[in-house]
Design a protein around this motif. Structure first.
Motif, PDB file in Angstrom:
ATOM      1  N   PHE A  91      26.714  43.771  22.216  1.00  0.00           N
ATOM      2  CA  PHE A  91      25.949  42.930  23.139  1.00  0.00           C
ATOM      3  C   PHE A  91      25.324  43.832  24.210  1.00  0.00           C
ATOM      4  O   PHE A  91      25.949  44.107  25.250  1.00  0.00           O
ATOM      5  N   PRO A  92      24.099  44.345  23.970  1.00  0.00           N
ATOM      6  CA  PRO A  92      23.489  45.269  24.948  1.00  0.00           C
ATOM      7  C   PRO A  92      23.243  44.620  26.305  1.00  0.00           C
ATOM      8  O   PRO A  92      23.054  45.331  27.290  1.00  0.00           O
ATOM      9  N   ASP A  93      23.203  43.269  26.356  1.00  0.00           N
ATOM     10  CA  ASP A  93      22.966  42.609  27.638  1.00  0.00           C
ATOM     11  C   ASP A  93      24.245  42.467  28.458  1.00  0.00           C
ATOM     12  O   ASP A  93      24.201  41.996  29.592  1.00  0.00           O
ATOM     13  N   LEU A  94      25.408  42.865  27.888  1.00  0.00           N
ATOM     14  CA  LEU A  94      26.666  42.855  28.638  1.00  0.00           C
ATOM     15  C   LEU A  94      26.678  44.094  29.535  1.00  0.00           C
ATOM     16  O   LEU A  94      26.853  45.213  29.068  1.00  0.00           O
ATOM     17  N   LYS A  95      26.479  43.897  30.821  1.00  0.00           N
ATOM     18  CA  LYS A  95      26.284  45.011  31.736  1.00  0.00           C
ATOM     19  C   LYS A  95      27.564  45.473  32.423  1.00  0.00           C
ATOM     20  O   LYS A  95      27.642  46.617  32.856  1.00  0.00           O
ATOM     21  N   ALA A  96      28.545  44.624  32.551  1.00  0.00           N
ATOM     22  CA  ALA A  96      29.736  45.030  33.307  1.00  0.00           C
ATOM     23  C   ALA A  96      30.921  44.186  32.887  1.00  0.00           C
ATOM     24  O   ALA A  96      30.780  43.044  32.457  1.00  0.00           O
ATOM     25  N   MET A  97      32.095  44.797  32.986  1.00  0.00           N
ATOM     26  CA  MET A  97      33.359  44.082  32.807  1.00  0.00           C
ATOM     27  C   MET A  97      34.276  44.531  33.934  1.00  0.00           C
ATOM     28  O   MET A  97      34.378  45.732  34.205  1.00  0.00           O
ATOM     29  N   ALA A  98      34.935  43.620  34.592  1.00  0.00           N
ATOM     30  CA  ALA A  98      35.825  43.947  35.705  1.00  0.00           C
ATOM     31  C   ALA A  98      37.135  43.198  35.525  1.00  0.00           C
ATOM     32  O   ALA A  98      37.164  42.052  35.080  1.00  0.00           O
ATOM     33  N   TYR A  99      38.227  43.885  35.861  1.00  0.00           N
ATOM     34  CA  TYR A  99      39.571  43.283  35.788  1.00  0.00           C
ATOM     35  C   TYR A  99      40.184  43.353  37.193  1.00  0.00           C
ATOM     36  O   TYR A  99      40.374  44.427  37.747  1.00  0.00           O
ATOM     37  N   PHE A 100      40.442  42.170  37.772  1.00  0.00           N
ATOM     38  CA  PHE A 100      41.022  42.073  39.113  1.00  0.00           C
ATOM     39  C   PHE A 100      42.481  41.648  38.968  1.00  0.00           C
ATOM     40  O   PHE A 100      42.771  40.607  38.381  1.00  0.00           O
ATOM     41  N   SER A 101      43.401  42.481  39.478  1.00  0.00           N
ATOM     42  CA  SER A 101      44.813  42.091  39.516  1.00  0.00           C
ATOM     43  C   SER A 101      45.285  42.171  40.956  1.00  0.00           C
ATOM     44  O   SER A 101      44.509  42.456  41.879  1.00  0.00           O
ATOM     45  N   ASP A 102      46.586  41.935  41.136  1.00  0.00           N
ATOM     46  CA  ASP A 102      47.107  41.916  42.500  1.00  0.00           C
ATOM     47  C   ASP A 102      46.992  43.274  43.178  1.00  0.00           C
ATOM     48  O   ASP A 102      46.927  43.367  44.400  1.00  0.00           O
ATOM     49  N   ASP A 103      46.995  44.340  42.390  1.00  0.00           N
ATOM     50  CA  ASP A 103      47.050  45.664  42.989  1.00  0.00           C
ATOM     51  C   ASP A 103      45.978  46.617  42.490  1.00  0.00           C
ATOM     52  O   ASP A 103      46.019  47.792  42.802  1.00  0.00           O
ATOM     53  N   GLN A 104      45.011  46.148  41.721  1.00  0.00           N
ATOM     54  CA  GLN A 104      44.003  47.075  41.227  1.00  0.00           C
ATOM     55  C   GLN A 104      42.759  46.327  40.808  1.00  0.00           C
ATOM     56  O   GLN A 104      42.770  45.120  40.562  1.00  0.00           O
ATOM     57  N   VAL A 105      41.666  47.082  40.753  1.00  0.00           N
ATOM     58  CA  VAL A 105      40.387  46.575  40.258  1.00  0.00           C
ATOM     59  C   VAL A 105      39.836  47.640  39.311  1.00  0.00           C
ATOM     60  O   VAL A 105      39.640  48.795  39.696  1.00  0.00           O
ATOM     61  N   LEU A 106      39.635  47.250  38.050  1.00  0.00           N
ATOM     62  CA  LEU A 106      39.061  48.159  37.055  1.00  0.00           C
ATOM     63  C   LEU A 106      37.642  47.700  36.752  1.00  0.00           C
ATOM     64  O   LEU A 106      37.390  46.516  36.522  1.00  0.00           O
TER      65      LEU A 106
END
Length: 929
Positions: A91-106
């Motif tokens: 999916f070339p239009d998928l520009k970003a993925m982010a994972y938010f947890s209690d102690d980190q952000v990827l």
């Protein structure tokens, strides 16, 4: 006049007919435009819906499988990044993925523009904090409000992450919706004069060829529109699908004259997107007006001709538009990454793209209408099991309103496809056909399978570890344990997930676990400890090592522990400690000296008796070399050469050796040594030491007395030997008298020889005897000994058998090296014992065998008494035989060993007794002395 009226009537009729033909042509053209726009809007809607459904499935897979595995530590950061790269390539239009947890952000970004990245970050943080996502159930993908600006048109997908039924953060996917729409509508712009508008449900323009219109809200201009345009705009915003022809006021500034409007809606979770197509007919209406003026000027006939020409022209134009429409559809079909198959209501394949042919490996031409007949036949051949798909195909073909979502099928080449199907219905609600979309999810399936395989492999490894293994999070909740852990505590499989020690164990054990976990969390270092656990009526001693797990920011996210039951080891250690204490007590309190040497004859430990014996305090002796205990360095080196090197090949070595006392005096010790491990000399040597100085003095006194006795016996023996010689010179003696005197002389010489031999035996004991060896025939010595024992042999009626190399002796010689008198003494003692031990009428066999060494075996039928079998060759060993001294076998052993040979005995009640002597063979170039 009548003719003129007729002509006028005819022209009027022609004009009416021309107008009717024009209206008919306009109706056909309008319908063609309307159908074309409807079909185009449906295809764009289906393509966009297929992409969005696939993205939803991708988000669901990440939220359900990948991120829970990452949160529990079974999936590393690189693997998670690889999953994003794989999704971005599909999916070339998928520009970003982010994972938010209690102690980190990827974050994983495919964009490089810092401003774009900042915008996406702000949007992601705003979306996960919105009130709607907070009420969304875990595991469900939520679509937040679209981010529409003149520069960016982003769509988000948000989902809660759940691990063991507990929240573990949020997932955010960001899709460039503007780029996706531009790619889908790009082909349409190239073949259709007009505009494409994509709007949100609130009237905001998401996409338009005119970039100035992007992010504009059409509802803001509603008051400036005519009634017809207002109705049309409100219809689009409220109705999911429709079409409209507007000939009065304009909906948008770039529209003129007449607008053909068709729209379709795409539902993206909670959001609806409206796809509208506007076609303009300015040029057509201009040409139509010009032709109308000419028609009224030229008259009815010309108008009739013009009407026919116009109808032909519009048909050609409609045909051209239709061809352009088909080309546009083909372009759109080729632009989607999915395989697409459009069926009519017969059903028969109408349209398909090259991606479909590649997925199914069909060698057909996508532009050849005749290929449609082969598609269905070849598709079924590629399926592993075609029956479920064919059944679903027939069911959907007979149910126009039904849809298929997320069904998977497997091809023989290993490809796995996700199938989605929508029905095609015109504005009247008539079923026109069905569109099938095939999305390749092979890589996703492989990624999921690899993840599951990795997880299963880890579980299998842990289940076969002999220790108890567990993983708890930072709140001490169980995430993973191995099978041995479950069995030890009697848990059912999987019942521990997400639970705390207090929920699963006793209060005291749980309190201990919380305390140990707190130490690891605070120190952030591995922690090892022992604890005693009373469980199921048994006391267990457990050794536990806990290691903290860190995230990329250095925060402890969990604890991995390995617990080993060391109860048996502790019991062994306790028994060993008791044994050591007993050994220490024996070692320290024994009446003989005890010495432990290690590291090359260095003193490791001594007892009080040993220290007393040598006159040193024990603490001054430990750690020193034994060199200071010897009389000199030469004695130290000789002891090492003679005895220390032999400990590896002997179980126990006995030594008598002189040593030096702390006061400088010399004293004798008897040492019995044994290597603790002969294969590992560094393990040490244990010596038992006894002071034998007094015994040595007594032995010296005895030796002195023996020497005096030997000397005093020689004087009277001289008379015994010389008197018979003098008497034999007298001629008055008869034969018997002379024989008696000669026997007396021989006995004197024999007694003198025995005295001298006893001195030789003494030297052999001391190791000071000097051997004068020569080659001799042992058969002759043996025959002389048998003549001396002849009277005893005859008295017991014994048979004597002599064998040389298995043959009865005759003229055979048996050559050995040594001293004849010593061999005579040895054979006399051994044969005398054999004759005395043989039963009446028995047999004594002497077998001599040549080889590298010479072997003499003497066998008789008698058995050695049990009490003296182990001490048979020791000094003074006797079975209370009348006249026995216990020196015969002892002297035989000394003589054999003095020649470099050996002696042994084997006895039994059934087989009798066999004495075996090994002697040296003849030496080369030997001459008589």
């Amino acid at each position: 006049m009548l003719f003129a009226m007729a002509i006028a009537a005819i022209l009027g009729i022609f004009a009416l007919g021309s107008q009717w033909a024009q209206e008919k042509a306009d109706q056909e053209r309008h319908k063609a435009f309307s159908d074309q726009q409807y079909t185009q809007a449906v295809l764009i809607r289906q393509s966009l819906a297929g992409l969005i459904n696939s993205l939803h499935a991708q988000a669901d897979s990440l939220a359900t499988h990948a991120l829970p595995a990452f949160a529990t530590g079974t999936l590393d950061y690189e693997s998670l990044h690889a999953l994003f790269r794989s999704a971005n390539s599909v999916f070339p239009d998928l520009k970003a993925m982010a994972y938010f947890s209690d102690d980190q952000v990827l974050e994983f970004m495919s964009a490089s523009d810092p401003q774009v990245i900042k915008t996406m970050r702000n949007a992601a943080e705003e979306w996960i904090c919105g009130p709607a996502i907070l009420t969304t159930p875990p595991g469900q993908v939520y679509t937040p409000p679209l981010l529409i600006t003149a520069e960016h048109q982003f769509m988000g997908m948000v989902a809660h992450i759940k691990v063991k039924n507990r929240p573990a953060g949020s997932l955010v996917l960001i899709v460039d919706l503007g780029n996706m729409l531009a790619r889908l509508a790009g082909g349409l712009h190239a073949h259709l004069k007009g505009s494409i508008y994509v709007m949100a449900a609130d009237g905001t323009v998401i996409y338009s060829r005119n970039r100035e219109q992007t992010a504009r809200n059409l509802l803001a201009d509603l008051k400036d529109m005519g009634k017809q345009s207002q109705d049309m705009l409100l219809s689009m915003l409220t109705m999911p699908t429709g079409r409209h022809i507007c000939t009065t006021p304009h909906l948008t500034p770039d529209t003129r004259d007449c607008e053909f409007m068709s729209w379709e809606s795409v539902q993206m979770g909670e959001r609806r997107i409206i796809i509208s197509l506007l076609a303009h007919e300015t040029d057509i209406f201009t040409l139509q007006a010009s032709l109308s003026r000419q028609r009224w000027i030229l008259g009815g006939l010309l108008a009739l001709i013009l009407t026919g020409a116009t109808a032909f022209f519009y048909r050609q134009r409609s045909r051209q538009r239709l061809e352009d429409h088909n080309l546009l559809l083909a372009t759109q079909l080729e632009s989607t990454p999915d395989g697409v198959l459009v069926m009519n209501n017969e059903p028969r394949p109408l349209l398909w793209n090259s991606q479909l042919l590649q997925q199914w490996q069909l060698g057909l031409n996508p532009r050849d209408d005749r290929s449609g007949k082969e598609i269905l036949r070849q598709v079924t051949r590629q399926l592993i099991d075609p029956r479920p798909f064919l059944e679903a195909f027939r069911t959907l073909s007979s149910a126009p309103g039904a849809e298929m979502r997320g069904t998977t099928i497997s091809l023989k080449n290993g490809t796995v496809l996700e199938v989605n199907s929508n029905s095609l219905v015109d504005e009247r609600g008539n079923y026109r056909g069905r569109a099938w979309f095939f999305h390749d999810i092979t890589e996703r399936i492989r990624s999921d399978a690899a993840l599951k395989q990795s997880k299963d492999l880890l579980q299998s490894i842990l289940d076969n570890v002999p220790s108890l293994v567990y993983l708890r999070d930072a709140q001490s909740r169980y995430v993973l344990v191995n099978r041995r852990y479950e069995r030890f505590f009697g848990w059912k499989t999987g019942t521990y997930e997400g639970k705390t020690p207090r929920e699963m164990l006793t209060e005291s054990h749980a309190a201990s676990i919380y305390m140990n976990d707190a130490k690891v969390l605070q120190s952030k270092k591995p922690y090892e400890h022992e604890e005693t656990l009373d469980f199921k009526g048994r006391r267990h001693v457990m050794l536990t090592r806990e290691v903290p797990l860190f995230n990329e920011r250095g925060k402890v996210t969990g604890i991995v522990g390995i617990t080993t039951d060391i109860t048996s080891r502790k019991q062994i250690e306790e028994r060993l400690r008791s044994a050591v204490e007993e050994f220490e007590a024996i070692f320290d309190n024994t009446l003989v000296g005890t010495l432990l040497l290690k590291n090359g004859r260095h003193i490791a430990k001594v007892n009080a008796r040993f220290a007393e014996m040598f006159g040193y305090p024990p603490e001054e002796m430990v750690g020193r070399s034994t060199r200071f205990l010897h009389l000199s360095d030469k004695h130290y080196e000789e002891f090492g050469e003679q005895f220390s090197s032999k400990l590896a090949s002997q179980e126990i070595m006995k030594v008598e050796y002189p040593y030096r006392h702390a006061n400088g005096s010399t004293f004798w010790c008897q040492l019995s040594g044994k290597a603790l491990d002969p294969d590992l000399p560094e393990s040490g040597v244990l010596w038992i030491v006894d002071d034998i100085t007094d015994r040595k003095k007594l032995e010296q006194l005895r030796d002195d007395v023996d020497n005096i006795v030997r000397h005093d016996l020689k004087s009277p023996l001289s008379a015994v030997i010389h008197v018979p010689q003098l008497l034999l010179d007298d001629d008055n003696l008869n034969h018997d008298q002379r024989a008696l005197l000669r026997e007396l002389e021989r006995s004197g010489h024999h007694m003198l020889e025995m005295i001298n031999r006893s001195l030789d035996i003494y030297k052999m004991e001391r190791g000071t005897y000097h051997m004068e060896a020569r080659n001799l025939d042992l058969t002759g010595v043996l025959l002389r000994v048998l003549r001396e024992l002849n009277s005893q042999i005859l008295s017991k009626s014994l048979q004597i058998e002599i064998l040389v190399n298995g043959n009865p002796t005759g003229a055979n010689e048996f050559i050995v090296s040594g001293e004849e008198l010593l061999y005579h003494s040895m054979l006399a003692n051994l044969l005398k014992n054999a004759v005395e031990a043989s039963p009446e009428g028995g047999r004594v066999t002497i077998s001599m065998v040549e080889g590298t060494a010479r072997t003499v075996a003497i066998r008789n039928a008698g058995a050695v008494p049990e009490p003296i079998r182990k001490t048979f060759f020791e000094k003074f060993a006797t079975a209370d035989k009348s006249g026995g001294t216990g020196l015969g076998t002892y002297s035989a052993k000394l003589i054999a060993e003095a020649h470099g040979g050996a002696i042994g005995m084997h006895t039994g009640e059934a087989e009798g007794t066999t004495i075996t002597v090994t002697l040296p063979g003849p030496v080369q170039d030997n001459s008589d002395p």
